[in-house]
Design a protein around this motif. Structure first.
Motif, PDB file in Angstrom:
ATOM      1  N   TRP A 199       3.643  -2.891   8.764  1.00 59.55           N
ATOM      2  CA  TRP A 199       2.939  -4.108   8.386  1.00 59.55           C
ATOM      3  C   TRP A 199       3.209  -5.210   9.399  1.00 59.55           C
ATOM      4  O   TRP A 199       4.342  -5.359   9.868  1.00 59.55           O
ATOM      5  CB  TRP A 199       3.441  -4.647   7.057  1.00 59.55           C
ATOM      6  CG  TRP A 199       3.120  -3.881   5.827  1.00 59.55           C
ATOM      7  CD1 TRP A 199       2.260  -2.816   5.687  1.00 59.55           C
ATOM      8  CD2 TRP A 199       3.656  -4.132   4.522  1.00 59.55           C
ATOM      9  NE1 TRP A 199       2.242  -2.407   4.386  1.00 59.55           N
ATOM     10  CE2 TRP A 199       3.085  -3.187   3.647  1.00 59.55           C
ATOM     11  CE3 TRP A 199       4.558  -5.054   4.019  1.00 59.55           C
ATOM     12  CZ2 TRP A 199       3.392  -3.146   2.281  1.00 59.55           C
ATOM     13  CZ3 TRP A 199       4.866  -5.015   2.676  1.00 59.55           C
ATOM     14  CH2 TRP A 199       4.282  -4.072   1.814  1.00 59.55           C
ATOM     15  N   THR A 200       2.187  -6.011   9.659  1.00 60.76           N
ATOM     16  CA  THR A 200       2.348  -7.247  10.413  1.00 60.76           C
ATOM     17  C   THR A 200       2.109  -8.390   9.439  1.00 60.76           C
ATOM     18  O   THR A 200       1.068  -8.455   8.781  1.00 60.76           O
ATOM     19  CB  THR A 200       1.354  -7.326  11.590  1.00 60.76           C
ATOM     20  OG1 THR A 200       1.597  -6.208  12.458  1.00 60.76           O
ATOM     21  CG2 THR A 200       1.537  -8.628  12.362  1.00 60.76           C
ATOM     22  N   LEU A 201       3.090  -9.262   9.335  1.00 60.76           N
ATOM     23  CA  LEU A 201       3.001 -10.399   8.414  1.00 60.76           C
ATOM     24  C   LEU A 201       2.279 -11.563   9.090  1.00 60.76           C
ATOM     25  O   LEU A 201       2.271 -11.671  10.316  1.00 60.76           O
ATOM     26  CB  LEU A 201       4.395 -10.809   7.964  1.00 60.76           C
ATOM     27  CG  LEU A 201       5.175  -9.726   7.217  1.00 60.76           C
ATOM     28  CD1 LEU A 201       6.564 -10.219   6.870  1.00 60.76           C
ATOM     29  CD2 LEU A 201       4.437  -9.279   5.977  1.00 60.76           C
ATOM     30  N   PRO A 202       1.703 -12.446   8.288  1.00 67.06           N
ATOM     31  CA  PRO A 202       1.010 -13.607   8.864  1.00 67.06           C
ATOM     32  C   PRO A 202       1.981 -14.548   9.575  1.00 67.06           C
ATOM     33  O   PRO A 202       3.174 -14.584   9.245  1.00 67.06           O
ATOM     34  CB  PRO A 202       0.403 -14.301   7.641  1.00 67.06           C
ATOM     35  CG  PRO A 202       0.455 -13.317   6.531  1.00 67.06           C
ATOM     36  CD  PRO A 202       1.593 -12.397   6.826  1.00 67.06           C
ATOM     37  N   PRO A 203       1.468 -15.342  10.519  1.00 70.34           N
ATOM     38  CA  PRO A 203       2.328 -16.341  11.169  1.00 70.34           C
ATOM     39  C   PRO A 203       2.974 -17.237  10.111  1.00 70.34           C
ATOM     40  O   PRO A 203       2.322 -17.631   9.136  1.00 70.34           O
ATOM     41  CB  PRO A 203       1.357 -17.142  12.041  1.00 70.34           C
ATOM     42  CG  PRO A 203       0.193 -16.216  12.253  1.00 70.34           C
ATOM     43  CD  PRO A 203       0.096 -15.377  11.012  1.00 70.34           C
ATOM     44  N   GLY A 204       4.240 -17.502  10.283  1.00 65.46           N
ATOM     45  CA  GLY A 204       4.960 -18.372   9.356  1.00 65.46           C
ATOM     46  C   GLY A 204       5.444 -17.687   8.092  1.00 65.46           C
ATOM     47  O   GLY A 204       6.013 -18.337   7.224  1.00 65.46           O
ATOM     48  N   ASP A 205       5.231 -16.391   7.970  1.00 70.13           N
ATOM     49  CA  ASP A 205       5.582 -15.655   6.747  1.00 70.13           C
ATOM     50  C   ASP A 205       6.495 -14.482   7.094  1.00 70.13           C
ATOM     51  O   ASP A 205       6.149 -13.661   7.943  1.00 70.13           O
ATOM     52  CB  ASP A 205       4.301 -15.152   6.082  1.00 70.13           C
ATOM     53  CG  ASP A 205       4.516 -14.492   4.730  1.00 70.13           C
ATOM     54  OD1 ASP A 205       5.665 -14.171   4.371  1.00 70.13           O
ATOM     55  OD2 ASP A 205       3.508 -14.276   4.030  1.00 70.13           O
ATOM     56  N   ALA A 206       7.638 -14.406   6.438  1.00 64.89           N
ATOM     57  CA  ALA A 206       8.572 -13.298   6.645  1.00 64.89           C
ATOM     58  C   ALA A 206       8.962 -12.634   5.323  1.00 64.89           C
ATOM     59  O   ALA A 206       9.947 -11.912   5.254  1.00 64.89           O
ATOM     60  CB  ALA A 206       9.827 -13.800   7.358  1.00 64.89           C
ATOM     61  N   ASP A 207       8.191 -12.877   4.269  1.00 64.29           N
ATOM     62  CA  ASP A 207       8.584 -12.433   2.929  1.00 64.29           C
ATOM     63  C   ASP A 207       8.065 -11.034   2.585  1.00 64.29           C
ATOM     64  O   ASP A 207       7.278 -10.852   1.667  1.00 64.29           O
ATOM     65  CB  ASP A 207       8.127 -13.443   1.886  1.00 64.29           C
ATOM     66  CG  ASP A 207       8.798 -13.228   0.536  1.00 64.29           C
ATOM     67  OD1 ASP A 207       9.694 -12.367   0.443  1.00 64.29           O
ATOM     68  OD2 ASP A 207       8.412 -13.922  -0.419  1.00 64.29           O
ATOM     69  N   PHE A 208       8.538 -10.050   3.308  1.00 63.66           N
ATOM     70  CA  PHE A 208       8.156  -8.670   3.006  1.00 63.66           C
ATOM     71  C   PHE A 208       8.836  -8.176   1.727  1.00 63.66           C
ATOM     72  O   PHE A 208       8.279  -7.366   0.998  1.00 63.66           O
ATOM     73  CB  PHE A 208       8.443  -7.723   4.169  1.00 63.66           C
ATOM     74  CG  PHE A 208       9.832  -7.813   4.732  1.00 63.66           C
ATOM     75  CD1 PHE A 208      10.907  -7.211   4.100  1.00 63.66           C
ATOM     76  CD2 PHE A 208      10.067  -8.495   5.914  1.00 63.66           C
ATOM     77  CE1 PHE A 208      12.193  -7.294   4.616  1.00 63.66           C
ATOM     78  CE2 PHE A 208      11.344  -8.585   6.452  1.00 63.66           C
ATOM     79  CZ  PHE A 208      12.410  -7.978   5.796  1.00 63.66           C
ATOM     80  N   SER A 209      10.020  -8.676   1.425  1.00 63.61           N
ATOM     81  CA  SER A 209      10.744  -8.223   0.236  1.00 63.61           C
ATOM     82  C   SER A 209       9.971  -8.520  -1.041  1.00 63.61           C
ATOM     83  O   SER A 209       9.897  -7.678  -1.943  1.00 63.61           O
ATOM     84  CB  SER A 209      12.125  -8.879   0.157  1.00 63.61           C
ATOM     85  OG  SER A 209      12.949  -8.390   1.174  1.00 63.61           O
ATOM     86  N   ARG A 210       9.402  -9.696  -1.129  1.00 59.88           N
ATOM     87  CA  ARG A 210       8.642 -10.052  -2.335  1.00 59.88           C
ATOM     88  C   ARG A 210       7.406  -9.163  -2.477  1.00 59.88           C
ATOM     89  O   ARG A 210       7.035  -8.768  -3.583  1.00 59.88           O
ATOM     90  CB  ARG A 210       8.246 -11.537  -2.271  1.00 59.88           C
ATOM     91  CG  ARG A 210       7.502 -12.014  -3.484  1.00 59.88           C
ATOM     92  CD  ARG A 210       8.430 -12.171  -4.685  1.00 59.88           C
ATOM     93  NE  ARG A 210       7.657 -12.711  -5.786  1.00 59.88           N
ATOM     94  CZ  ARG A 210       7.722 -12.251  -7.018  1.00 59.88           C
ATOM     95  NH1 ARG A 210       8.535 -11.278  -7.317  1.00 59.88           N
ATOM     96  NH2 ARG A 210       6.982 -12.774  -7.960  1.00 59.88           N
TER      97      ARG A 210
END
Length: 168
Positions: free
Chosen positions: A64-75
């Motif tokens: 997965w690539t998360l959106p800019p400014g977002d690091a919340d893969f755990s949620r």
């Protein structure tokens, strides 16, 4: 609550492995529609770009690539796992600590993640996702496994698909 050491970089690409608590089960593929719906609802709330994903009977691999400014893969994983557990009604063996926390015991509590650092690492992670059903002896060829983003990407051009570039 424990503070697990996870590298959280907003907008980064990650490789994940998420397992059921009981290895060897078939809950994920037996109830694939429920898992797909849990994923769809979660991504609608917290978008991401799925570079590759494969669902095996007892575990999931994803890039997965998360959106800019977002690091919340755990949620995101928490929501997917919770929604699937709730709608499937499945339960696993529960320890007393799981019972206290009202956990169903279906999933392993944690998951494995690795932040992708360069295009070659991403290519290897995607190739791992796609070839895992073959490694587990579920099919002879990756394209024969129905629960993979490989099929999504076969409908696009190879030049536009990181998945197909990884296996080319």
């Amino acid at each position: 609550m424990p503070n697990y050491r996870r590298l959280r970089v907003p907008g980064a690409t990650y490789f994940f492995t998420v397992n059921l608590a009981e290895r060897g089960g078939t809950a994920l593929t037996d109830r694939i529609d429920l898992l797909r719906e849990a994923y769809r609802l979660t991504v609608a709330e917290q978008p991401l770009r799925c570079e590759a994903m494969v669902i095996l009977p007892d575990h999931i691999h994803a890039v997965w690539t998360l959106p800019p400014g977002d690091a919340d893969f755990s949620r995101r994983w928490q929501k997917i796992k919770g929604r699937f557990t709730h709608t499937s009604g499945l339960r696993g063996a529960q320890s007393s600590s799981m019972a206290e926390k009202r956990e169903a015991g279906l999933w392993q509590r944690r998951f494995w993640e690795h932040m992708i650092r360069d295009p070659e690492e991403e290519r290897r992670a995607i190739a791992h996702c796609l070839s895992d059903p073959v490694r587990h002896g579920l099919v002879a060829r990756a394209e024969d496994w129905p629960f993979s983003t490989l099929h999504r990407d076969l409908r696009t051009k190879v030049g536009e698909s990181p998945t197909l570039q990884a296996v080319a």
